[in-house]
Structures are given as structure tokens and as C-alpha cells.
Scaffold this active site. Sequence first.
Site, PDB file in Angstrom:
ATOM      1  N   THR A 154       1.108  -1.232   0.055  1.00 39.91           N
ATOM      2  CA  THR A 154       0.033   0.039   0.005  1.00 39.91           C
ATOM      3  C   THR A 154       1.138   0.691  -0.131  1.00 39.91           C
ATOM      4  O   THR A 154       1.818   0.874   0.527  1.00 39.91           O
ATOM      5  CB  THR A 154      -1.070  -0.302   1.533  1.00 39.91           C
ATOM      6  OG1 THR A 154      -1.981  -0.970   1.077  1.00 39.91           O
ATOM      7  CG2 THR A 154      -1.613   1.566   1.708  1.00 39.91           C
ATOM      8  N   ARG A 182     -13.501  -7.715  -1.663  1.00 39.70           N
ATOM      9  CA  ARG A 182     -12.845  -7.959  -0.272  1.00 39.70           C
ATOM     10  C   ARG A 182     -12.465  -6.174  -0.090  1.00 39.70           C
ATOM     11  O   ARG A 182     -12.918  -5.291  -1.447  1.00 39.70           O
ATOM     12  CB  ARG A 182     -11.841  -8.055  -0.692  1.00 39.70           C
ATOM     13  CG  ARG A 182     -10.444  -8.306   1.037  1.00 39.70           C
ATOM     14  CD  ARG A 182      -8.910  -8.847   0.101  1.00 39.70           C
ATOM     15  NE  ARG A 182      -8.110  -8.219   2.221  1.00 39.70           N
ATOM     16  CZ  ARG A 182      -7.439  -7.735   1.497  1.00 39.70           C
ATOM     17  NH1 ARG A 182      -7.123  -6.343   0.992  1.00 39.70           N
ATOM     18  NH2 ARG A 182      -6.746  -6.826   2.739  1.00 39.70           N
ATOM     19  N   ASP A 185      -7.884  -2.035   4.758  1.00 34.68           N
ATOM     20  CA  ASP A 185      -8.069  -1.061   5.813  1.00 34.68           C
ATOM     21  C   ASP A 185      -7.777   0.227   4.615  1.00 34.68           C
ATOM     22  O   ASP A 185      -7.896   1.973   5.565  1.00 34.68           O
ATOM     23  CB  ASP A 185      -6.742  -1.272   6.713  1.00 34.68           C
ATOM     24  CG  ASP A 185      -5.007  -0.959   5.893  1.00 34.68           C
ATOM     25  OD1 ASP A 185      -4.607  -0.567   6.360  1.00 34.68           O
ATOM     26  OD2 ASP A 185      -5.164  -1.737   5.357  1.00 34.68           O
ATOM     27  N   THR A 203       0.324   0.184   6.417  1.00 32.59           N
ATOM     28  CA  THR A 203       0.784  -0.771   5.076  1.00 32.59           C
ATOM     29  C   THR A 203       0.360  -2.575   5.609  1.00 32.59           C
ATOM     30  O   THR A 203       0.886  -2.281   7.327  1.00 32.59           O
ATOM     31  CB  THR A 203       1.504  -0.284   4.446  1.00 32.59           C
ATOM     32  OG1 THR A 203       1.838  -1.286   3.002  1.00 32.59           O
ATOM     33  CG2 THR A 203       3.226  -0.368   4.951  1.00 32.59           C
ATOM     34  N   GLY A 204       0.096  -2.929   5.418  1.00 27.61           N
ATOM     35  CA  GLY A 204       0.320  -4.676   5.177  1.00 27.61           C
ATOM     36  C   GLY A 204      -1.139  -5.104   5.118  1.00 27.61           C
ATOM     37  O   GLY A 204      -1.562  -4.651   3.714  1.00 27.61           O
ATOM     38  N   VAL A 205      -1.254  -6.021   5.932  1.00 30.52           N
ATOM     39  CA  VAL A 205      -2.294  -7.008   5.835  1.00 30.52           C
ATOM     40  C   VAL A 205      -3.864  -5.884   6.338  1.00 30.52           C
ATOM     41  O   VAL A 205      -3.586  -5.901   7.384  1.00 30.52           O
ATOM     42  CB  VAL A 205      -2.476  -8.088   6.843  1.00 30.52           C
ATOM     43  CG1 VAL A 205      -3.566  -9.012   6.467  1.00 30.52           C
ATOM     44  CG2 VAL A 205      -1.554  -9.415   5.971  1.00 30.52           C
ATOM     45  N   GLY A 206      -4.348  -5.833   5.492  1.00 31.87           N
ATOM     46  CA  GLY A 206      -6.156  -4.721   5.880  1.00 31.87           C
ATOM     47  C   GLY A 206      -6.732  -5.548   7.015  1.00 31.87           C
ATOM     48  O   GLY A 206      -6.910  -5.273   7.847  1.00 31.87           O
TER      49      GLY A 206
END
Length: 280
Positions: A154, A182, A185, A203-206
Site C-alpha cells: 500500500t 474484499r 483498511d 500498510t500491510g495486511v488490511g
Amino acid sequence: MKIIIHGGFFSESDQSHEVKTAKQNSLKEIAEKAFQYLQTHSAFDTVAYAVSLLEDDPLYNAGIGSQIQSDGVIRMSAAIMNGETQKLSGVINIQNVKNPVFVAKDLIDEDDRVLGGNGAKKYATEHGFENFSTEIPQRRKEYEAKLNNGGKGTVGCVAIDKNGKLAVATSTGGKGFEIPGRISDSATVAGNYANEFCAVSCTGVGEDIVSNATAAKIVTRVTDGMSLETAFGKTFAELKAIDGFAGAIGIDRNGNVYHQDSYPTMVFASFDGEFFEVFS
């Protein structure tokens, strides 16, 4: 005046040294351009500008670097928030626009400020955003081979301007191969939040970031009197408890800049007109 930007994560096991160097150089160049822009623009205008530059660089998972979903379609999300007015606007799962962050920015004065899917695209078209395919050949090859680019990502920017005003913007091209529809975040207060005290982009896994309410927690804790570093530390400790994968950047109203990640390495760069800090 200060700027900090991020561009997702870098994995030594999945990405080459050449890619790492390219990201370091790109982030430094974009941070410097954004800082120069900040000299004559507000923090709110600047974060949109910086994120648009990140969206235009295929090194990152946003804009023309976006991932392809399981049905072969690219859908993007972006948000922006003005710390002074505490207004957030965003688009979710928008297709075929070059810079989702600018569509999000246009929505800031609307009564309905977060739009999704076909409604977001219709709004963009009606407001002069041209139809634009963000797919690049590399992403199609990865999709066909059922691979991803090795970087959960992101992009985002946080800025404080000469008047001490804070703003944040965040944009994503998804995680790749997700179920269509889907929502993560980036266009929520979990991944993108600002007020007069602090601004944070994640940023990362929402799903992990939403479960932890990461950005909103950090900003709220700073508002309640915690230092920026302490607020990051407590929030990331809670993220660790759920084995969450995330990184975040932030600036408080005193100009303190901080960044943290749960699974190194988040790629980022900050600049204050004199000193650069770039991920290593």
C-alpha cells in the site's frame, strides 16, 4: 514542515537487491518532490500529490502497480484525511482511473464522502477523470502464474505544513488474488487517520490493520497525551498479540516523525528539508 511516505514492504527472499535499490532511490526522489511541493501548498494538498507520485510508479502496489484480483480485474482503494477538519473521504474498489487518491480528494467536500465500486467510477467519470487501465504486463504475468510480487503493500504519505496542519493519504491496489468485493483498511480510519494532534498511514495486511484499528488507536493515544513513540509501541504490541502484519508512519503536531513495522521491512522515506531517512 516534514514529510514521510511509505510504499509497502520489501522481502529479501522474494525481491532482488536491484528492486531494493530502485525503491530506495524512488522513495527519496518522491519525498524530496513532495517536500518542495509542501513549501507552497497545504499538508492536505501535499499528501494527495505525494501519493499520486507513488501511484504512478509501478514499483508500488497502488495505481499502475496494483495487483490483480482473483477474477482477473484490478480494483483500487484510496483515502485522504484532513487533520484540521477531521474529514475523511475515499474510494473503495474503484476501477480504471489513474490516480484513485485524486478521486478521494475530490470527494472531501461532498456529503457522501466514501464511495465504492461502480458508484465511485461513475463519480470519477462525471468529474472529469479519464478512463485509464492501470494494468501492466508484469502484473498479468504474475496473475497467470498465480504469483504475487513478494511485497504486501500500500502507499501513503503523512505531512505537517508550515502552519502546523496535519494530513494523511493512503492508496492500495489490494493484496492480489483476493475475492472480488474484499475491502481492506486503506479507505478506513484503521489504515488512514488524522486530527490536529497526529496523522498516521498504514500498510500491510488490511484485515489485521482493521482488527487492530491501528491508525485510529495511535492517533487517539497521542491525542490523549501519549508520545508518538509510546503510542506506536503500545499499538504494535497489541498487533503482535494477534500476529498482525503491518507497518505505519506518523507525524505529531510537534513535528515528531515515527515509523514502525511488525514484520520488517516496511519501505519508507522521510525528509524535513535537510535530512533524509530511507529504509535500509
